[in-house]
Design a protein around this motif. Sequence first.
Motif, PDB file in Angstrom:
ATOM      1  N   ASN A   1      47.048 -74.187 -33.692  1.00  0.00           N
ATOM      2  CA  ASN A   1      46.176 -74.028 -34.849  1.00  0.00           C
ATOM      3  C   ASN A   1      45.729 -72.577 -34.980  1.00  0.00           C
ATOM      4  N   VAL A   2      45.605 -72.106 -36.211  1.00  0.00           N
ATOM      5  CA  VAL A   2      45.056 -70.780 -36.464  1.00  0.00           C
ATOM      6  C   VAL A   2      43.625 -70.964 -36.956  1.00  0.00           C
ATOM      7  N   ASN A   3      42.674 -70.436 -36.180  1.00  0.00           N
ATOM      8  CA  ASN A   3      41.258 -70.621 -36.462  1.00  0.00           C
ATOM      9  C   ASN A   3      40.599 -69.280 -36.776  1.00  0.00           C
ATOM     10  N   LEU A   4      39.647 -69.293 -37.700  1.00  0.00           N
ATOM     11  CA  LEU A   4      38.811 -68.127 -37.926  1.00  0.00           C
ATOM     12  C   LEU A   4      37.703 -68.127 -36.883  1.00  0.00           C
ATOM     13  N   ILE A   5      37.439 -66.958 -36.307  1.00  0.00           N
ATOM     14  CA  ILE A   5      36.497 -66.843 -35.197  1.00  0.00           C
ATOM     15  C   ILE A   5      35.152 -66.336 -35.708  1.00  0.00           C
ATOM     16  N   ASP A   6      34.068 -66.955 -35.218  1.00  0.00           N
ATOM     17  CA  ASP A   6      32.748 -66.497 -35.657  1.00  0.00           C
ATOM     18  C   ASP A   6      32.252 -65.356 -34.772  1.00  0.00           C
ATOM     19  N   SER A   7      31.135 -64.784 -35.156  1.00  0.00           N
ATOM     20  CA  SER A   7      30.642 -63.574 -34.505  1.00  0.00           C
ATOM     21  C   SER A   7      30.170 -63.803 -33.086  1.00  0.00           C
ATOM     22  N   ASN A   8      29.877 -65.061 -32.709  1.00  0.00           N
ATOM     23  CA  ASN A   8      29.379 -65.364 -31.363  1.00  0.00           C
ATOM     24  C   ASN A   8      30.478 -65.689 -30.364  1.00  0.00           C
ATOM     25  N   PHE A   9      31.710 -65.774 -30.817  1.00  0.00           N
ATOM     26  CA  PHE A   9      32.852 -66.033 -29.924  1.00  0.00           C
ATOM     27  C   PHE A   9      32.926 -64.915 -28.882  1.00  0.00           C
ATOM     28  N   THR A  10      33.132 -65.272 -27.620  1.00  0.00           N
ATOM     29  CA  THR A  10      33.137 -64.256 -26.565  1.00  0.00           C
ATOM     30  C   THR A  10      34.528 -64.090 -25.943  1.00  0.00           C
ATOM     31  N   LEU A  11      34.780 -62.878 -25.438  1.00  0.00           N
ATOM     32  CA  LEU A  11      36.089 -62.505 -24.903  1.00  0.00           C
ATOM     33  C   LEU A  11      35.935 -61.771 -23.573  1.00  0.00           C
ATOM     34  N   PRO A  12      36.860 -62.004 -22.628  1.00  0.00           N
ATOM     35  CA  PRO A  12      36.874 -61.223 -21.394  1.00  0.00           C
ATOM     36  C   PRO A  12      37.680 -59.931 -21.518  1.00  0.00           C
ATOM     37  N   PHE A  13      38.615 -59.910 -22.481  1.00  0.00           N
ATOM     38  CA  PHE A  13      39.480 -58.740 -22.661  1.00  0.00           C
ATOM     39  C   PHE A  13      39.853 -58.614 -24.128  1.00  0.00           C
ATOM     40  N   ALA A  14      39.832 -57.377 -24.632  1.00  0.00           N
ATOM     41  CA  ALA A  14      40.224 -57.141 -26.029  1.00  0.00           C
ATOM     42  C   ALA A  14      40.439 -55.657 -26.269  1.00  0.00           C
ATOM     43  N   ASN A  15      41.268 -55.370 -27.259  1.00  0.00           N
ATOM     44  CA  ASN A  15      41.436 -54.029 -27.812  1.00  0.00           C
ATOM     45  C   ASN A  15      41.027 -54.067 -29.278  1.00  0.00           C
ATOM     46  N   SER A  16      40.442 -52.986 -29.770  1.00  0.00           N
ATOM     47  CA  SER A  16      40.222 -52.862 -31.200  1.00  0.00           C
ATOM     48  C   SER A  16      40.208 -51.393 -31.600  1.00  0.00           C
ATOM     49  N   HIS A  17      40.483 -51.161 -32.880  1.00  0.00           N
ATOM     50  CA  HIS A  17      40.431 -49.803 -33.424  1.00  0.00           C
ATOM     51  C   HIS A  17      40.296 -49.897 -34.937  1.00  0.00           C
ATOM     52  N   PHE A  18      39.935 -48.776 -35.547  1.00  0.00           N
ATOM     53  CA  PHE A  18      39.857 -48.715 -37.005  1.00  0.00           C
ATOM     54  C   PHE A  18      41.209 -48.264 -37.548  1.00  0.00           C
ATOM     55  N   ALA A  19      41.804 -49.126 -38.358  1.00  0.00           N
ATOM     56  CA  ALA A  19      43.172 -48.903 -38.828  1.00  0.00           C
ATOM     57  C   ALA A  19      43.276 -47.668 -39.714  1.00  0.00           C
ATOM     58  N   ASP A  20      44.263 -46.841 -39.393  1.00  0.00           N
ATOM     59  CA  ASP A  20      44.612 -45.686 -40.216  1.00  0.00           C
ATOM     60  C   ASP A  20      46.101 -45.407 -39.994  1.00  0.00           C
ATOM     61  N   TYR A  21      46.909 -46.415 -40.318  1.00  0.00           N
ATOM     62  CA  TYR A  21      48.336 -46.352 -40.033  1.00  0.00           C
ATOM     63  C   TYR A  21      49.068 -45.493 -41.055  1.00  0.00           C
ATOM     64  N   ALA A  22      50.147 -44.884 -40.592  1.00  0.00           N
ATOM     65  CA  ALA A  22      51.070 -44.175 -41.480  1.00  0.00           C
ATOM     66  C   ALA A  22      52.445 -44.807 -41.313  1.00  0.00           C
ATOM     67  N   GLU A  23      53.163 -44.974 -42.421  1.00  0.00           N
ATOM     68  CA  GLU A  23      54.499 -45.559 -42.327  1.00  0.00           C
ATOM     69  C   GLU A  23      55.395 -44.673 -41.469  1.00  0.00           C
ATOM     70  N   MET A  24      56.077 -45.299 -40.515  1.00  0.00           N
ATOM     71  CA  MET A  24      56.943 -44.570 -39.594  1.00  0.00           C
ATOM     72  C   MET A  24      58.418 -44.727 -39.962  1.00  0.00           C
ATOM     73  N   LEU A  25      58.857 -45.949 -40.196  1.00  0.00           N
ATOM     74  CA  LEU A  25      60.266 -46.185 -40.517  1.00  0.00           C
ATOM     75  C   LEU A  25      60.435 -47.584 -41.089  1.00  0.00           C
ATOM     76  N   GLU A  26      61.566 -47.771 -41.744  1.00  0.00           N
ATOM     77  CA  GLU A  26      61.962 -49.087 -42.215  1.00  0.00           C
ATOM     78  C   GLU A  26      63.125 -49.572 -41.354  1.00  0.00           C
ATOM     79  N   VAL A  27      63.128 -50.857 -41.052  1.00  0.00           N
ATOM     80  CA  VAL A  27      64.170 -51.412 -40.187  1.00  0.00           C
ATOM     81  C   VAL A  27      64.810 -52.608 -40.874  1.00  0.00           C
ATOM     82  N   GLU A  28      66.060 -52.841 -40.559  1.00  0.00           N
ATOM     83  CA  GLU A  28      66.784 -53.954 -41.164  1.00  0.00           C
ATOM     84  C   GLU A  28      67.570 -54.706 -40.102  1.00  0.00           C
ATOM     85  N   ASP A  29      67.144 -55.942 -39.847  1.00  0.00           N
ATOM     86  CA  ASP A  29      67.852 -56.865 -38.964  1.00  0.00           C
ATOM     87  C   ASP A  29      68.144 -56.238 -37.602  1.00  0.00           C
ATOM     88  N   ILE A  30      67.107 -55.637 -36.983  1.00  0.00           N
ATOM     89  CA  ILE A  30      67.296 -55.060 -35.651  1.00  0.00           C
ATOM     90  C   ILE A  30      66.597 -55.920 -34.606  1.00  0.00           C
TER      91      ILE A  30
END
Length: 237
Positions: free
Chosen positions: A63-92
């Motif tokens: 199941n895919v569940n939306l998580i509320d603000s009180n959900f707790t985690l022992p390990f996580a990564n996060s960052h503020f997205a600022d992606y730049a397109e790197m490449l396009e790939v086809e069937d690799i």
Amino acid sequence: MSNSNTLYQHGTLALLVPGLLDGTITMKELLSHGDTGIGTGEGLDGELIILDGTPYQVDSKGNVNLIDSNFTLPFANSHFADYAEMLEVEDISRDELKQQITDASQSNNTFYSVKVTGTFKNMKTRAVKKCGQPYKSLAETAENQSIFTRDEVQGTLLSYYSPQIFDGAAVGGFHSHFMSDEHDFGGHILEFDSVTGVVSFQQFDSLEQHLPTDNKAYMQHDFSQDNILDAIHDAEG
């Protein structure tokens, strides 16, 4: 103002190895450090992926569940997205994808994130069933995992790359989670055959490592007795 050059990490993968699985950060706090990320819940409660500020959990039933603000985690990564397109790939293949990203980024010795949006064939993911106290080791808990597959699925691969010198604090190399566009399939990526889509890239020059110093079990544990790297590679590979 958010800093898109910083990767925030709460906990370490090493603390999961002996079963230090208490939730030691809330989702609310994690989201204050980024609008994009991955992680797992207390007791290894499923696989998490944060996209555009929305946290999703894939549980052991798929199941895919939306998580509320009180959900707790022992390990996580996060960052503020600022992606730049790197490449396009086809069937690799997944291995070809990793190689192309490695060659294009020239960033083996720093942290970065990759986001791949497109169509994936024979995607295989997993999620672990939540366990309670007394917690078992990572290896024991990971044995009770569910495997999910899709012959073809459109979605987003979110991956963090960590330099080999940080192996143990994170996974040396790529650590990747997935979420379908329909928000009905995802998890920790085990494998896929091929992908066609767009690869975006974001490099970090700073790692903000946050440790659960208020957690007695963590503070008193002797990690010298743990076979950390083998356990992480077996569970997260």
